[in-house]
Motif scaffolding. Structure first.
Motif, PDB file in Angstrom:
ATOM      1  N   THR A   1       0.875  -1.183   0.000  1.00  0.00           N
ATOM      2  CA  THR A   1       0.000   0.000   0.000  1.00  0.00           C
ATOM      3  C   THR A   1       0.903   1.221   0.000  1.00  0.00           C
ATOM      4  N   THR A   2       0.631   2.168  -0.881  1.00  0.00           N
ATOM      5  CA  THR A   2       1.357   3.441  -0.903  1.00  0.00           C
ATOM      6  C   THR A   2       0.362   4.545  -0.576  1.00  0.00           C
ATOM      7  N   THR A   3       0.685   5.340   0.428  1.00  0.00           N
ATOM      8  CA  THR A   3      -0.252   6.362   0.911  1.00  0.00           C
ATOM      9  C   THR A   3       0.448   7.701   1.060  1.00  0.00           C
ATOM     10  N   GLU A   4      -0.152   8.726   0.440  1.00  0.00           N
ATOM     11  CA  GLU A   4       0.340  10.088   0.641  1.00  0.00           C
ATOM     12  C   GLU A   4      -0.650  10.847   1.511  1.00  0.00           C
ATOM     13  N   VAL A   5      -0.124  11.545   2.517  1.00  0.00           N
ATOM     14  CA  VAL A   5      -0.950  12.413   3.369  1.00  0.00           C
ATOM     15  C   VAL A   5      -0.471  13.844   3.160  1.00  0.00           C
ATOM     16  N   ALA A   6      -1.417  14.739   2.872  1.00  0.00           N
ATOM     17  CA  ALA A   6      -1.081  16.160   2.725  1.00  0.00           C
ATOM     18  C   ALA A   6      -1.993  16.967   3.645  1.00  0.00           C
ATOM     19  N   PHE A   7      -1.423  17.552   4.698  1.00  0.00           N
ATOM     20  CA  PHE A   7      -2.179  18.481   5.535  1.00  0.00           C
ATOM     21  C   PHE A   7      -2.260  19.794   4.771  1.00  0.00           C
TER      22      PHE A   7
ATOM     23  N   GLY B   1      -7.430   4.059  -4.529  1.00  0.00           N
ATOM     24  CA  GLY B   1      -7.352   3.448  -5.853  1.00  0.00           C
ATOM     25  C   GLY B   1      -7.882   4.359  -6.944  1.00  0.00           C
ATOM     26  N   GLY B   2      -7.679   5.683  -6.807  1.00  0.00           N
ATOM     27  CA  GLY B   2      -8.081   6.622  -7.846  1.00  0.00           C
ATOM     28  C   GLY B   2      -9.484   7.177  -7.677  1.00  0.00           C
ATOM     29  N   ALA B   3     -10.276   6.663  -6.713  1.00  0.00           N
ATOM     30  CA  ALA B   3     -11.646   7.157  -6.538  1.00  0.00           C
ATOM     31  C   ALA B   3     -11.775   7.868  -5.189  1.00  0.00           C
TER      32      ALA B   3
ATOM     33  N   SER C   1      -4.399   6.926  -1.451  1.00  0.00           N
ATOM     34  CA  SER C   1      -3.847   5.611  -1.142  1.00  0.00           C
ATOM     35  C   SER C   1      -4.142   4.633  -2.271  1.00  0.00           C
ATOM     36  N   ARG C   2      -3.196   3.769  -2.546  1.00  0.00           N
ATOM     37  CA  ARG C   2      -3.499   2.705  -3.511  1.00  0.00           C
ATOM     38  C   ARG C   2      -2.797   1.414  -3.084  1.00  0.00           C
ATOM     39  N   ASN C   3      -3.481   0.314  -3.387  1.00  0.00           N
ATOM     40  CA  ASN C   3      -2.941  -1.021  -3.116  1.00  0.00           C
ATOM     41  C   ASN C   3      -2.585  -1.663  -4.441  1.00  0.00           C
ATOM     42  N   ASP C   4      -1.518  -2.441  -4.476  1.00  0.00           N
ATOM     43  CA  ASP C   4      -1.246  -3.190  -5.703  1.00  0.00           C
ATOM     44  C   ASP C   4      -1.782  -4.633  -5.573  1.00  0.00           C
ATOM     45  N   PHE C   5      -2.836  -4.803  -4.749  1.00  0.00           N
ATOM     46  CA  PHE C   5      -3.481  -6.115  -4.555  1.00  0.00           C
ATOM     47  C   PHE C   5      -4.931  -5.830  -4.174  1.00  0.00           C
ATOM     48  N   PRO C   6      -5.840  -6.843  -4.227  1.00  0.00           N
ATOM     49  CA  PRO C   6      -7.262  -6.569  -3.986  1.00  0.00           C
ATOM     50  C   PRO C   6      -7.526  -5.986  -2.601  1.00  0.00           C
ATOM     51  N   THR C   7      -8.388  -4.971  -2.548  1.00  0.00           N
ATOM     52  CA  THR C   7      -8.691  -4.250  -1.315  1.00  0.00           C
ATOM     53  C   THR C   7      -9.858  -4.921  -0.578  1.00  0.00           C
ATOM     54  N   ALA C   8      -9.774  -4.983   0.744  1.00  0.00           N
ATOM     55  CA  ALA C   8     -10.897  -5.408   1.608  1.00  0.00           C
ATOM     56  C   ALA C   8     -11.477  -6.768   1.235  1.00  0.00           C
ATOM     57  N   ALA C   9     -10.622  -7.682   0.802  1.00  0.00           N
ATOM     58  CA  ALA C   9     -11.127  -9.007   0.432  1.00  0.00           C
ATOM     59  C   ALA C   9     -10.523 -10.088   1.310  1.00  0.00           C
TER      60      ALA C   9
ATOM     61  N   ALA D   1      -4.388  -3.802   7.268  1.00  0.00           N
ATOM     62  CA  ALA D   1      -3.099  -3.776   7.973  1.00  0.00           C
ATOM     63  C   ALA D   1      -2.111  -2.854   7.264  1.00  0.00           C
ATOM     64  N   SER D   2      -1.922  -3.067   5.961  1.00  0.00           N
ATOM     65  CA  SER D   2      -0.972  -2.216   5.239  1.00  0.00           C
ATOM     66  C   SER D   2      -1.508  -0.798   5.122  1.00  0.00           C
ATOM     67  N   ALA D   3      -2.836  -0.654   4.973  1.00  0.00           N
ATOM     68  CA  ALA D   3      -3.420   0.685   4.809  1.00  0.00           C
ATOM     69  C   ALA D   3      -3.183   1.543   6.051  1.00  0.00           C
ATOM     70  N   PHE D   4      -3.484   1.012   7.240  1.00  0.00           N
ATOM     71  CA  PHE D   4      -3.362   1.861   8.419  1.00  0.00           C
ATOM     72  C   PHE D   4      -1.915   1.985   8.908  1.00  0.00           C
ATOM     73  N   ALA D   5      -1.057   1.024   8.578  1.00  0.00           N
ATOM     74  CA  ALA D   5       0.368   1.209   8.890  1.00  0.00           C
ATOM     75  C   ALA D   5       0.950   2.312   8.010  1.00  0.00           C
ATOM     76  N   ALA D   6       0.606   2.289   6.714  1.00  0.00           N
ATOM     77  CA  ALA D   6       1.113   3.336   5.806  1.00  0.00           C
ATOM     78  C   ALA D   6       0.548   4.696   6.203  1.00  0.00           C
ATOM     79  N   LEU D   7      -0.751   4.728   6.535  1.00  0.00           N
ATOM     80  CA  LEU D   7      -1.371   6.006   6.920  1.00  0.00           C
ATOM     81  C   LEU D   7      -0.752   6.561   8.209  1.00  0.00           C
ATOM     82  N   ALA D   8      -0.543   5.683   9.198  1.00  0.00           N
ATOM     83  CA  ALA D   8       0.017   6.146  10.477  1.00  0.00           C
ATOM     84  C   ALA D   8       1.403   6.745  10.268  1.00  0.00           C
ATOM     85  N   LEU D   9       2.213   6.094   9.431  1.00  0.00           N
ATOM     86  CA  LEU D   9       3.567   6.602   9.197  1.00  0.00           C
ATOM     87  C   LEU D   9       3.541   7.894   8.377  1.00  0.00           C
ATOM     88  N   ALA D  10       2.761   7.915   7.290  1.00  0.00           N
ATOM     89  CA  ALA D  10       2.732   9.110   6.430  1.00  0.00           C
ATOM     90  C   ALA D  10       2.161  10.306   7.196  1.00  0.00           C
ATOM     91  N   ALA D  11       1.081  10.074   7.963  1.00  0.00           N
ATOM     92  CA  ALA D  11       0.453  11.186   8.693  1.00  0.00           C
ATOM     93  C   ALA D  11       1.385  11.711   9.784  1.00  0.00           C
TER      94      ALA D  11
END
Ligand code: PMV
Length: 340
Positions: free
Chosen positions: A45-51, A63-65, A98-106, A112-122
């Motif tokens: 998961t790659t996540t950018e946070v911009a305050f 994922g673009g939406a 945020s985007r995942n290079d694998f299926p989301t929420a399945a 796990a990867s989403a909130f770890a990436a978000l916690a670090l980026a934020a």
């Protein structure tokens, strides 16, 4: 007007060998049982946070939406950002892309990867310290399994105790401690029906087997832990399969029963047992979804992939291996100035 502060982080899903399922009843999003996982390379998961001072609410683009403000995911993201604002004294709302290079929420551990990436980026974007133990605790407050993705390799997370204010995962062994191979048998495309938080709440409140699961989980965790440290594949397989099956048994016994499996899930379990009977090292684990994650050795990976692809209902496989923890891709504050 003050400038935009942004940071981008990358994190990887993890697969629990000893499962977390169920929260303590006294709040703070603390796990009722200890868990142990391996963080994966090969999915990210790659996540950018911009305050951004021009925003009047937090935005989530996945994922673009753009997600609606009242979507469950947007509210969970805003909850984590509120903690970062409270700790840093910042007031600006943030845009999260945020985007995942694998299926989301399945059931592929995207939270796990989403909130770890978000916690670090934020944390980085807000100028907070980004030590993995802090990122782990921050991520855990939103998604318990995300606490483990702050670290790479084999990672453990103890159960919560009364009065715990913070709880972070701990690295047990680095990724190269044991070069296991992971083959994920994807049995359905699209999101699962019941998210893990709802599923474990339903299990805890209605399943007569939930207390039995909470009683049994620590000894399975200890068996998984000892097998990982000893690199004992057969012992790890036995303990990890028990943990997964006991977790699912507790959900299946809920009222109404919660069954994450499809027919293909059961067929893959049977195929893994056949492989093992023929002498191929393999064991399975299953999270809150229909896919089956099969652990094997690098030498046997090809044979396992072939066997799983031949199972009716298996749509495709994804290959992974133990990998590293969450890390920053870039950090800049204010806009344009590169960080470390
Ligand atoms: O923390 P959550 O809500 O992503 O729950 C994850 C639960 C399981 O994936 C089923 C097990 C685990 O330990 O990862």
């Amino acid at each position: 007007m003050s400038a935009v502060s942004r940071a981008t982080a990358i994190a990887h899903p993890n697969i629990a060998l000893a499962k977390y399922w169920g929260k303590r009843a006294d709040g703070h999003n603390l796990p009722a049982v200890p868990s142990l996982s391996v963080t994966l390379a090969g999915m990210a998961t790659t996540t950018e946070v911009a305050f951004d001072p021009s925003l009047d609410r937090d935005e989530l683009h996945l994922g673009g939406a753009a997600l609606p403000p009242d979507a469950e995911a947007t509210r969970r993201v805003a909850g984590l950002l509120d903690r970062v604002r409270a700790a840093s004294g910042r007031r600006e709302r943030a845009r999260v892309v945020s985007r995942n290079d694998f299926p989301t929420a399945a059931g592929l551990a995207s939270s796990a990867s989403a909130f770890a990436a978000l916690a670090l980026a934020a944390s980085a974007a807000a100028g907070l310290p980004t030590a993995p133990v802090l990122v782990s605790d921050l991520a855990r407050k939103t998604s318990v399994s995300a606490a483990r993705s702050a670290f790479g390799g084999f990672v453990e997370l103890r159960a919560g105790r009364p009065g715990d204010a913070s709880l972070a995962a701990t690295p047990l062994a680095p990724a190269d401690h044991w070069p296991l191979a992971v083959v994920i048998a994807v049995t359905r495309e699209g999101p699962k029906d019941v998210g893990s938080s709802d599923g474990m709440r339903h299990t805890a409140t209605t399943s007569p087997y939930f207390p039995a699961w909470v009683d049994a989980a620590p000894s399975m965790f200890e068996a998984v832990r000892a097998a990982v440290l000893a690199r004992d594949f057969a012992a790890l397989g036995a303990a990890a399969e028990s943990s997964a099956l006991c977790m699912h048994a507790s959900s299946i016994a809920a009222s109404p029963g919660l069954l994450y499996w499809t027919g293909a899930t059961v067929e893959v379990i049977a195929a893994v047992r056949r492989l093992r009977a023929q002498g191929t090292p393999a064991f399975f684990t299953i999270d809150a979804g229909p896919h089956v994650k099969v652990f094997t050795t690098p030498e046997a990976r090809g044979a396992v992939e072939q066997a799983l692809l031949a199972v009716p209902g298996v749509l495709r496989t994804i290959s992974a291996a133990p990998g590293g923890g969450a890390h920053l891709a870039s950090a800049a504050s204010p806009e344009g100035r590169e960080g470390p």
